[in-house]
Scaffold this motif. Structure first.
Motif, PDB file in Angstrom:
ATOM      1  N   ILE A  81       0.873  -1.168   0.000  1.00  0.00           N
ATOM      2  CA  ILE A  81       0.000   0.000   0.000  1.00  0.00           C
ATOM      3  C   ILE A  81       0.916   1.227   0.000  1.00  0.00           C
ATOM      4  CG2 ILE A  81      -1.799   1.266   1.235  1.00  0.00           C
ATOM      5  CD1 ILE A  81      -2.692  -1.511   0.206  1.00  0.00           C
ATOM      6  N   SER A  82       0.660   2.132  -0.904  1.00  0.00           N
ATOM      7  CA  SER A  82       1.503   3.322  -1.017  1.00  0.00           C
ATOM      8  C   SER A  82       0.633   4.572  -0.984  1.00  0.00           C
ATOM      9  CB  SER A  82       2.308   3.265  -2.312  1.00  0.00           C
ATOM     10  OG  SER A  82       1.438   3.256  -3.413  1.00  0.00           O
ATOM     11  N   CYS A  83       1.293   5.714  -1.045  1.00  0.00           N
ATOM     12  CA  CYS A  83       0.573   6.979  -1.112  1.00  0.00           C
ATOM     13  C   CYS A  83       1.272   7.884  -2.113  1.00  0.00           C
ATOM     14  CB  CYS A  83       0.493   7.641   0.257  1.00  0.00           C
ATOM     15  SG  CYS A  83       2.064   8.238   0.905  1.00  0.00           S
ATOM     16  N   SER A  84       0.642   9.005  -2.400  1.00  0.00           N
ATOM     17  CA  SER A  84       1.239   9.978  -3.302  1.00  0.00           C
ATOM     18  C   SER A  84       1.665  11.199  -2.497  1.00  0.00           C
ATOM     19  CB  SER A  84       0.248  10.377  -4.393  1.00  0.00           C
ATOM     20  OG  SER A  84      -0.848  11.058  -3.820  1.00  0.00           O
ATOM     21  N   GLU A  85       2.508  12.008  -3.093  1.00  0.00           N
ATOM     22  CA  GLU A  85       3.041  13.173  -2.399  1.00  0.00           C
ATOM     23  C   GLU A  85       1.982  14.226  -2.115  1.00  0.00           C
ATOM     24  OE1 GLU A  85       6.637  14.867  -3.887  1.00  0.00           O
ATOM     25  OE2 GLU A  85       7.612  12.927  -4.105  1.00  0.00           O
ATOM     26  N   ASP A  86       0.886  14.224  -2.859  1.00  0.00           N
ATOM     27  CA  ASP A  86      -0.128  15.250  -2.646  1.00  0.00           C
ATOM     28  C   ASP A  86      -1.154  14.880  -1.579  1.00  0.00           C
ATOM     29  OD1 ASP A  86      -1.259  13.285  -4.225  1.00  0.00           O
ATOM     30  OD2 ASP A  86      -2.429  14.673  -5.447  1.00  0.00           O
ATOM     31  N   GLN A  87      -1.052  13.684  -1.020  1.00  0.00           N
ATOM     32  CA  GLN A  87      -1.985  13.298   0.032  1.00  0.00           C
ATOM     33  C   GLN A  87      -1.643  14.023   1.325  1.00  0.00           C
ATOM     34  OE1 GLN A  87      -1.834   8.849  -1.067  1.00  0.00           O
ATOM     35  NE2 GLN A  87      -3.842   9.132  -0.114  1.00  0.00           N
ATOM     36  N   THR A  88      -2.678  14.247   2.136  1.00  0.00           N
ATOM     37  CA  THR A  88      -2.487  14.951   3.401  1.00  0.00           C
ATOM     38  C   THR A  88      -1.987  13.985   4.479  1.00  0.00           C
ATOM     39  OG1 THR A  88      -4.726  14.526   4.206  1.00  0.00           O
ATOM     40  CG2 THR A  88      -4.391  16.506   2.847  1.00  0.00           C
ATOM     41  N   MET A  89      -1.494  14.569   5.554  1.00  0.00           N
ATOM     42  CA  MET A  89      -1.040  13.748   6.677  1.00  0.00           C
ATOM     43  C   MET A  89      -2.226  12.989   7.288  1.00  0.00           C
ATOM     44  SD  MET A  89       2.094  14.102   6.469  1.00  0.00           S
ATOM     45  CE  MET A  89       2.521  13.118   7.868  1.00  0.00           C
ATOM     46  N   GLU A  90      -3.390  13.599   7.294  1.00  0.00           N
ATOM     47  CA  GLU A  90      -4.584  12.935   7.816  1.00  0.00           C
ATOM     48  C   GLU A  90      -4.924  11.702   6.983  1.00  0.00           C
ATOM     49  OE1 GLU A  90      -4.416  16.307   7.278  1.00  0.00           O
ATOM     50  OE2 GLU A  90      -4.238  16.857   9.393  1.00  0.00           O
ATOM     51  N   GLU A  91      -4.831  11.839   5.669  1.00  0.00           N
ATOM     52  CA  GLU A  91      -5.086  10.694   4.795  1.00  0.00           C
ATOM     53  C   GLU A  91      -4.057   9.596   5.042  1.00  0.00           C
ATOM     54  OE1 GLU A  91      -7.078  12.706   0.833  1.00  0.00           O
ATOM     55  OE2 GLU A  91      -4.917  12.927   1.119  1.00  0.00           O
ATOM     56  N   LEU A  92      -2.805   9.985   5.214  1.00  0.00           N
ATOM     57  CA  LEU A  92      -1.747   9.010   5.461  1.00  0.00           C
ATOM     58  C   LEU A  92      -1.970   8.287   6.785  1.00  0.00           C
ATOM     59  CD1 LEU A  92       0.878   7.740   4.507  1.00  0.00           C
ATOM     60  CD2 LEU A  92       2.104   9.641   5.575  1.00  0.00           C
ATOM     61  N   MET A  93      -2.362   9.029   7.826  1.00  0.00           N
ATOM     62  CA  MET A  93      -2.644   8.395   9.121  1.00  0.00           C
ATOM     63  C   MET A  93      -3.786   7.396   8.999  1.00  0.00           C
ATOM     64  SD  MET A  93      -2.099  11.250  12.100  1.00  0.00           S
ATOM     65  CE  MET A  93      -2.835  12.666  11.316  1.00  0.00           C
ATOM     66  N   GLU A  94      -4.792   7.738   8.205  1.00  0.00           N
ATOM     67  CA  GLU A  94      -5.918   6.827   8.002  1.00  0.00           C
ATOM     68  C   GLU A  94      -5.472   5.555   7.280  1.00  0.00           C
ATOM     69  OE1 GLU A  94     -10.280   6.715   5.819  1.00  0.00           O
ATOM     70  OE2 GLU A  94      -9.401   8.645   6.354  1.00  0.00           O
ATOM     71  N   ILE A  95      -4.620   5.710   6.260  1.00  0.00           N
ATOM     72  CA  ILE A  95      -4.084   4.555   5.532  1.00  0.00           C
ATOM     73  C   ILE A  95      -3.327   3.639   6.489  1.00  0.00           C
ATOM     74  CG2 ILE A  95      -2.328   3.844   3.844  1.00  0.00           C
ATOM     75  CD1 ILE A  95      -3.086   6.400   2.234  1.00  0.00           C
ATOM     76  N   MET A  96      -2.469   4.218   7.316  1.00  0.00           N
ATOM     77  CA  MET A  96      -1.663   3.421   8.249  1.00  0.00           C
ATOM     78  C   MET A  96      -2.534   2.747   9.309  1.00  0.00           C
ATOM     79  SD  MET A  96       1.631   5.850   8.861  1.00  0.00           S
ATOM     80  CE  MET A  96       3.151   5.474   7.993  1.00  0.00           C
ATOM     81  N   THR A  97      -3.515   3.482   9.812  1.00  0.00           N
ATOM     82  CA  THR A  97      -4.386   2.930  10.851  1.00  0.00           C
ATOM     83  C   THR A  97      -5.236   1.790  10.311  1.00  0.00           C
ATOM     84  OG1 THR A  97      -4.449   5.061  11.986  1.00  0.00           O
ATOM     85  CG2 THR A  97      -6.193   3.501  12.522  1.00  0.00           C
ATOM     86  N   LYS A  98      -5.862   1.993   9.157  1.00  0.00           N
ATOM     87  CA  LYS A  98      -6.715   0.952   8.574  1.00  0.00           C
ATOM     88  C   LYS A  98      -5.907  -0.291   8.192  1.00  0.00           C
ATOM     89  CE  LYS A  98     -10.615   3.512   6.743  1.00  0.00           C
ATOM     90  NZ  LYS A  98     -11.352   3.930   5.539  1.00  0.00           N
ATOM     91  N   GLY A  99      -4.710  -0.074   7.631  1.00  0.00           N
ATOM     92  CA  GLY A  99      -3.892  -1.198   7.187  1.00  0.00           C
ATOM     93  C   GLY A  99      -3.081  -1.843   8.292  1.00  0.00           C
ATOM     94  N   ARG A 100      -2.984  -1.174   9.437  1.00  0.00           N
ATOM     95  CA  ARG A 100      -2.219  -1.667  10.588  1.00  0.00           C
ATOM     96  C   ARG A 100      -0.754  -1.907  10.215  1.00  0.00           C
ATOM     97  NH1 ARG A 100      -4.627  -3.015  15.127  1.00  0.00           N
ATOM     98  NH2 ARG A 100      -3.198  -4.711  15.565  1.00  0.00           N
ATOM     99  N   PHE A 101      -0.178  -0.939   9.529  1.00  0.00           N
ATOM    100  CA  PHE A 101       1.251  -1.001   9.213  1.00  0.00           C
ATOM    101  C   PHE A 101       1.886   0.345   9.499  1.00  0.00           C
ATOM    102  CE2 PHE A 101      -1.240  -0.903   5.265  1.00  0.00           C
ATOM    103  CZ  PHE A 101      -0.933   0.362   4.798  1.00  0.00           C
ATOM    104  N   ARG A 102       3.213   0.344   9.553  1.00  0.00           N
ATOM    105  CA  ARG A 102       3.931   1.517  10.026  1.00  0.00           C
ATOM    106  C   ARG A 102       4.836   2.168   8.990  1.00  0.00           C
ATOM    107  NH1 ARG A 102       6.623  -1.335  14.940  1.00  0.00           N
ATOM    108  NH2 ARG A 102       6.753  -2.877  13.314  1.00  0.00           N
TER     109      ARG A 102
END
Length: 143
Positions: A81-102
């Motif tokens: 699971i990856s993200c793009s540079e234009d995503q917000t920190m809130e979106e990134l925290m949600e990705i990490m929380t839902k996926g349970r990875f660090r």
């Protein structure tokens, strides 16, 4: 703040390895570099997977110490699971929380451009809270 801003502040270096390296090689690299994950590149240089401390422990727990001599390709997480540079920190925290990875690799224009760890996110959040507290104190002091 967005992911690009965080990468600008922390740097874009990404530890990488190939899928044929052994888990012992990976464990040594993680310890030496004091990091929690390494992105695994395929023969074409594209991301083939990611191996984290958690993946390493799981492999040893299920296969014993002999797993340390096996190629990382047998233990890595393939569906990265990856993200793009234009995503917000809130979106990134949600990705990490839902996926349970660090650790989340970051892409820009279809290419790997960095990696963000939960430690990076927490450090950024603490800095933002400290700035807000400082601004509030300044506001209250000038009354």
């Amino acid at each position: 703040m967005n992911v690009a801003s965080l990468l600008k502040a922390k740097g874009r270096a990404v530890a990488t390895a190939s899928a044929d390296q052994t888990l012992l090689d990976i464990a040594s690299a993680l310890a030496h570099k004091k990091i929690g994950a390494i992105v695994i590149l395929g023969e074409s240089g594209d991301v083939a997977g990611i191996i984290s401390e958690r993946d390493l422990v799981k492999a040893i727990a299920t296969g014993g110490a002999a797993m340390l001599e096996r190629p990382v390709g047998e233990a890595m997480t393939r569906d990265v699971i990856s993200c793009s540079e234009d995503q917000t920190m809130e979106e990134l925290m949600e990705i990490m929380t839902k996926g349970r990875f660090r650790h989340v690799p970051v892409y820009s224009d279809g290419k790997l451009s960095g990696i963000i760890s939960i430690g990076d996110v927490v450090k950024n959040h603490i800095a933002e809270v400290e700035m807000e507290v400082s601004a509030m104190r300044d506001y209250l002091a000038t009354g």
